[in-house]
Motif scaffolding. Structure first.
Motif, short mmCIF file in Angstrom:
data_model
loop_
_atom_site.label_atom_id
_atom_site.label_comp_id
_atom_site.label_asym_id
_atom_site.label_seq_id
_atom_site.Cartn_x
_atom_site.Cartn_y
_atom_site.Cartn_z
N LYS A 107 0.82 -1.21 0.00
CA LYS A 107 0.00 0.00 0.00
C LYS A 107 0.86 1.26 0.00
O LYS A 107 0.50 2.25 -0.60
CB LYS A 107 -0.92 0.03 1.24
N ASP A 169 2.92 10.22 -3.00
CA ASP A 169 1.50 10.46 -2.75
C ASP A 169 0.72 9.96 -3.97
O ASP A 169 0.20 10.74 -4.76
CB ASP A 169 1.25 11.94 -2.49
N VAL A 170 0.71 8.62 -4.13
CA VAL A 170 0.01 8.00 -5.27
C VAL A 170 -0.91 6.91 -4.74
O VAL A 170 -0.72 6.41 -3.64
CB VAL A 170 1.00 7.39 -6.30
N THR A 171 -1.91 6.57 -5.53
CA THR A 171 -2.80 5.48 -5.13
C THR A 171 -2.05 4.16 -5.24
O THR A 171 -1.20 3.97 -6.11
CB THR A 171 -4.06 5.42 -6.01
N SER A 172 -2.35 3.23 -4.34
CA SER A 172 -1.68 1.94 -4.38
C SER A 172 -2.01 1.19 -5.66
O SER A 172 -1.17 0.50 -6.24
CB SER A 172 -2.06 1.10 -3.16
N GLU A 173 -3.25 1.36 -6.17
CA GLU A 173 -3.65 0.68 -7.40
C GLU A 173 -2.81 1.15 -8.59
O GLU A 173 -2.36 0.35 -9.40
CB GLU A 173 -5.14 0.91 -7.70
N SER A 174 -2.60 2.48 -8.68
CA SER A 174 -1.83 2.97 -9.82
C SER A 174 -0.35 2.62 -9.68
O SER A 174 0.33 2.40 -10.68
CB SER A 174 -2.02 4.48 -10.00
N ARG A 188 -0.74 7.56 -10.46
CA ARG A 188 -1.59 8.74 -10.31
C ARG A 188 -1.60 9.17 -8.83
O ARG A 188 -1.50 8.34 -7.94
CB ARG A 188 -3.02 8.44 -10.74
N ASN A 190 -3.10 10.61 -5.23
CA ASN A 190 -4.27 10.22 -4.45
C ASN A 190 -5.48 11.09 -4.73
O ASN A 190 -6.61 10.66 -4.58
CB ASN A 190 -3.94 10.28 -2.95
N ASP A 191 -5.27 12.35 -5.17
CA ASP A 191 -6.40 13.24 -5.43
C ASP A 191 -6.86 13.15 -6.88
O ASP A 191 -7.81 13.81 -7.27
CB ASP A 191 -6.01 14.69 -5.10
N SER A 192 -6.21 12.27 -7.69
CA SER A 192 -6.58 12.15 -9.10
C SER A 192 -7.72 11.17 -9.27
O SER A 192 -7.78 10.15 -8.63
CB SER A 192 -5.37 11.67 -9.92
N ASN A 193 -8.66 11.49 -10.16
CA ASN A 193 -9.80 10.63 -10.39
C ASN A 193 -9.68 9.83 -11.68
O ASN A 193 -10.50 8.98 -11.96
CB ASN A 193 -11.11 11.43 -10.42
#
Length: 194
Positions: A107, A169-174, A188, A190-193
């Motif tokens: 994560k 500061d990125v999403t774990s999925e990306s 991407r 964390n604030d990116s959709n």
């Protein structure tokens, strides 16, 4: 074409774990159904599901009592005396413990100087070091798993000073997509959709 490969990878990331989980669960329930059908006079749809859930709860409850802890410890020592079985059992147990007890597995994405200073590789911070490892260092060190591209099941665990880690500061999925696609899909924020 870029968007279709992105959706294909996203689909794989979602479907593969679900498919593997479904196959394991279906096999467990099928095995339980065949056993129950053979030895119990009553049978109804969903009986295996109920029995497996009850068995898991009972084993979990009993494992918190000192007598069963001793029995489990004896069983583990017995398994530990068989060379190949010991390796398989310990590996599966450690992996399942890490997956079920650690909510942060893969994560916390970071950049680390790997394979040598001057370059950076994306990695994931693992649980904190055990005492026998931590006491060997003068300053705080952390373990980071650096996965190989296209294959999350292999990579390198490296131990390095916390000061050498750059948090992302990125999403774990990306971050996982970045590794699986060998960098074709960039991480991407964390604030990116999108």
């Amino acid at each position: 074409m870029k968007w279709s490969s992105k959706y294909f990878i996203n689909g794989l990331i979602i479907i593969v774990p679900i498919a593997i989980t479904a196959v394991v669960i279906i096999n467990i329930f099928s095995f339980t159904e065949s056993l129950l059908g053979r030895y119990l006079p009553i049978h109804f749809p969903g009986l295996a599901f109920v029995v497996v859930l009850i068995l898991i709860v009972i084993v979990g409850w009993l494992s918190s009592h000192w007598l069963l802890k001793k029995v489990i410890g004896y069983g583990e020592r017995l398994l530990g005396s068989i060379p190949i079985v010991k390796f398989i059992y310990n590996s599966v147990k450690q992996l399942s413990t890490a997956v079920f007890e650690s909510q942060k597995l893969l994560k916390n994405a970071v950049l680390v100087p790997y394979p040598h200073p001057g370059v950076k590789a994306l990695g994931f911070v693992m649980p904190e070091l055990s005492a026998p490892l931590a006491e060997k260092f003068d300053e705080e060190h952390v373990c980071v798993f650096v996965p190989m591209s296209l294959n999350l099941t292999s990579g390198f665990n490296i131990i390095l000073p916390r000061r050498d880690i750059i948090p992302l500061d990125v999403t774990s999925e990306s971050a996982l997509q970045y590794v699986i696609t060998a960098g074709a899909i960039m991480p991407r924020g964390n604030d990116s959709n999108n």
